[in-house]
Structure formats: C-alpha cells, structure tokens
Design a protein around this motif. Structure first.
Motif, short mmCIF file in Angstrom:
data_model
loop_
_atom_site.label_atom_id
_atom_site.label_comp_id
_atom_site.label_asym_id
_atom_site.label_seq_id
_atom_site.Cartn_x
_atom_site.Cartn_y
_atom_site.Cartn_z
N SER A 1 0.86 -1.16 0.01
CA SER A 1 0.15 0.12 0.01
C SER A 1 0.82 1.09 -0.08
CB SER A 1 -1.22 0.06 1.24
OG SER A 1 0.04 -0.48 2.34
N PRO A 2 0.43 2.46 -1.09
CA PRO A 2 1.17 3.94 -0.25
C PRO A 2 1.95 4.04 0.68
CG PRO A 2 -1.19 4.16 -1.25
CD PRO A 2 -1.33 2.34 -1.05
N GLY A 3 3.43 4.43 0.49
CA GLY A 3 3.04 5.14 2.08
C GLY A 3 4.24 3.72 3.52
N SER A 4 4.10 2.09 2.74
CA SER A 4 4.18 0.88 3.40
C SER A 4 5.92 0.45 3.36
CB SER A 4 3.58 -0.05 2.99
OG SER A 4 2.00 0.49 3.76
N GLY A 5 6.04 1.51 2.44
CA GLY A 5 8.04 0.63 1.12
C GLY A 5 8.73 0.37 2.70
N ALA A 6 8.90 1.32 4.22
CA ALA A 6 10.07 1.33 4.78
C ALA A 6 9.34 -0.25 5.62
CB ALA A 6 9.95 2.49 5.74
N GLU A 7 8.34 -0.43 5.99
CA GLU A 7 7.87 -1.45 6.56
C GLU A 7 8.12 -2.73 5.65
OE1 GLU A 7 3.63 -0.30 6.86
OE2 GLU A 7 4.22 -0.56 8.53
N ALA A 8 7.76 -2.69 4.54
CA ALA A 8 8.45 -4.26 3.09
C ALA A 8 10.15 -3.99 3.69
CB ALA A 8 8.19 -3.96 2.30
N GLY A 9 10.85 -2.65 3.74
CA GLY A 9 12.26 -3.32 4.14
C GLY A 9 12.59 -3.24 4.72
N ASP A 10 12.14 -2.91 6.33
CA ASP A 10 11.87 -3.50 7.15
C ASP A 10 12.12 -5.27 6.99
OD1 ASP A 10 13.70 -1.49 8.25
OD2 ASP A 10 11.48 -0.89 8.92
N ALA A 11 10.75 -5.07 6.46
CA ALA A 11 10.21 -6.94 7.19
C ALA A 11 11.46 -8.25 5.88
CB ALA A 11 9.01 -6.61 6.54
#
Length: 383
Positions: A56-66
């Motif tokens: 979802s928009p704005g979730s790139g950082a969470e994906a990078g951490d995961a």
C-alpha cells in the motif's frame, strides 16, 4: 531426478489492510519472521528471477524492514482493489510475453516449493493454473442464522495462490476486463477472456491468514525443531549478609562475589538458553568489563535471553537448575525459586525445576570457597 523449473517471475500482493486480522497482518511476526517474508523467501529459493512486492502507499519502509537482507525483489504501489494492485505489479514487472508469472497473496505464508513446481508445470497445457483443494466439509445455505438447505459439494474446490500465467496472457486478459466489475482473482480474469485454467493439487498448510485466530493455527503448523542447551556458572564467597539464587534473596553470612549480583543460578540458566539457540554466552551479551552491568540484577540477563528466543519464533519448554553448595540450605527456598523462575519465564510451575546437591565436602564447593550452578533448558524453534 527432478527437472529444473523454467525461468519465472513473481508478484507478491501485500497491499491489503488486513483489518479482519487486526490490521497490517503482512508485517506481523509468524515463527519469528514477518508474514510477507515467508512467501518472498520461498519464491526466491524456488528460482524467481524477478520478484515484485506490491504494498500500500507509504508502506515501503515497512517492506524494507520486513525483507531486510533479501535481494532480487523490488517494490510496486498497490491500488484501491486487489486487481488494481496486481495490474500495478504487472506494469512494474514487464515482459516478455511468454515468461511465466506467479501471482501470490502474502497472506498465505506456508508456500511450498512443490506447489510452485506443480503450478508452473501446468502452464505447459493450459493458459493458467492455480493450486486448489477439494471441499471436504458439507455445505449449508442459511437465512437469518437458520439452515436453509444443503449445497452439493461435488465439483467444488477451494482456490489458493500462487496462480500462474504467461505474462502476455494475464496482461491481455486484464486489458479486456470490464472497468465496472471486481475480479475475484487472476484465474477468473483469464477464464473470462477465454483462457483454460488448470487446477493442480494445493496444500492444506497454504491457508490464508484472515482472522486473528488464524495466526495461532499457522504457528502450530510450522515445522519446528527441539533443542537443548546447558549452562554452568560458579562464584566465590565473600563478605556479605545475603545471597541471590534463582532470583530469590536469601539471608546468609556471606555473599557471592561477581560483577553483577552474582546469581549463579540465573547465570547458568541464561547460558543454557543462549546455548540452545546457538547465540553465544552471557559474557558476549553482558561483558563483565562493561560498567553498566556492575551490580545489575541477573533477571535482566535471563529476560534478554527469553526475548531473543521469542524474536526467533521460539518457545521455551522447560528448565532445570541444580545448585551445588554446602550452604546455604536451598530446600527451604526452593519453591520460591521455582515460582520466581516460572514468573520470569512465563512457564507453568511444573516446567520449572530447582534442585540442590553437595559435593560431600570435596572440591571448592565442599571447602566452602564458592557456589556452582548448572542448568538445562529445552526450547523449540521454527525450522
């Protein structure tokens, strides 16, 4: 000998809100890893040459951490509906038209290499393929909470992902899909466009995490291994008025000398836990040369080891501590020690053992020069 898989690409759809599971289910931990990571690792291990993760928009950082530490994947931004997210993933992925593409829901983390193989191989004789399971339970229609009638289950299948298509097939099918209709999944889109979609054997473990209780079921399905660790610690006696053993303070005419509170029982148990995980020893995590641990309560060390175990999706099964000394007498305090350890470790009391023995006046403990402790811890970890 198993033949190699054809080159393929993959899209992992992780743009949903996951509201029925309490929100953000793709980032929640399962077996010590974010849910999304299970699918991405499985696809990369199977040989995905290009992998797009749609969030979802704005979730790139969470994906990078995961997905930290993994290579071979890139991001796409999801849309308002699942079909929009898949379209966006296809746009980022690109051709060629004959390349097989797997579309997989991140909410199905138990992806197995055998399912990937069966789905891809089915493309040799069909325009699309998806894993599916026959419906085993009897089905009922209901009205206002009351049973209306039975539904014939013959010929009914539970669709799973990943679903496989040639890149050109799925993009052309989406191009012809009516803008005012919602697509249940990609197989429906391809079939509507005239394509033949083959069902292949699915996997009961490839369940979709939809509700909070699904996570408990998924944890239970994870393959796990049992490990045992042991620890040993000893401290010399010195002037003092009390001693800490297994988290309990005991009045005594001496104390144990150490950089922290010198609780030999907790030190041995901490080392047993770290050893079972292959995670070094207490000195690696809390160096005696570091002044911040001067006089520290040793329950902090034990809690740290337990937190590291939980972060890896592990569970503590039981612990057994043996204190080796002539004095003080341990038996009057043993129940308090067990209760303290059970509270620190979140274990039932019958999973915690504390024992004491002497060396019949032999050695440094027999001469009253010091006290020793040994401990065993049993854990299980996801494979």
């Amino acid at each position: 000998m198993t033949s190699p898989l054809p080159a393929f690409a993959a899209i992992v759809v992780a743009a949903g809100s996951g509201s029925r599971a309490g929100g953000g289910k793709q980032w929640r931990l399962l077996g010590g890893k974010p849910v999304i990571r299970w699918s991405v690792e499985a696809l990369l291990a199977a040989g995905a040459e290009d992998l797009v993760v749609v969030v979802s928009p704005g979730s790139g950082a969470e994906a990078g951490d995961a997905l930290a530490g993994l290579t071979g994947w890139r991001l796409a931004t999801g849309g308002a509906a699942r079909a929009d997210s898949v379209r966006n993933g296809l746009s980022v992925l690109g051709g060629p038209g004959e390349r097989p593409v797997l579309v997989h829901d991140a909410a199905r983390p138990m992806l197995d290499a055998a399912v990937i193989r069966r789905t891809l191989e089915a493309l040799a004789e069909a325009d699309g393929a998806l894993p599916a399971l026959p419906v085993a339970d009897s089905l009922r229609r209901a009205s206002d909470g009351l049973m209306d009638r039975a539904v014939e289950r013959d010929g009914l299948w539970r669709a799973q992902t990943p679903q496989a298509f040639r890149f050109g097939t799925i993009t052309d099918a989406y191009a012809g899909w009516p803008a005012n209709e919602s697509a249940t999944d990609e197989a429906t889109v391809v079939q509507r466009a005239g394509g033949r979609v083959r069902l292949v054997e699915g996997d009961p473990r490839l369940m979709k995490l939809t509700y909070p209780e699904d996570f408990a079921m998924a944890e239970a399905l994870l393959p796990r291994q049992t490990r045992v660790g042991q620890g040993f610690d000893a401290h010399r006696w010195g002037p003092g008025a009390s001693v800490w053993l297994c988290g309990v303070e005991i009045a005594h005419d001496q104390t144990l000398i150490g950089h922290s509170d010198a609780d030999a029982g907790l030190h041995a148990l901490t080392d047993a836990l770290l050893g079972a995980m292959g995670d070094g020893d207490i000195g690696d995590h809390f160096p005696p040369t570091d002044p911040q641990w001067k006089g520290a309560s040793s329950d902090r060390f034990l809690i740290h080891a337990v937190e590291r175990l939980h972060a890896r999706g592990g569970r503590l099964v039981n612990v057994d501590v043996t204190l080796i000394c002539e004095r003080p007498k341990v038996k009057p305090h043993r129940q308090a020690m067990r209760e303290r350890l059970a509270a620190l470790l979140s274990l039932p009391l019958d999973a915690v053992s504390v024992k004491a023995t002497t060396t019949e006046a032999m050695g440094f403990t027999g001469r009253g020069e010091g006290l020793a402790a040994q401990a065993v811890a049993t854990i299980d970890l996801p494979l």
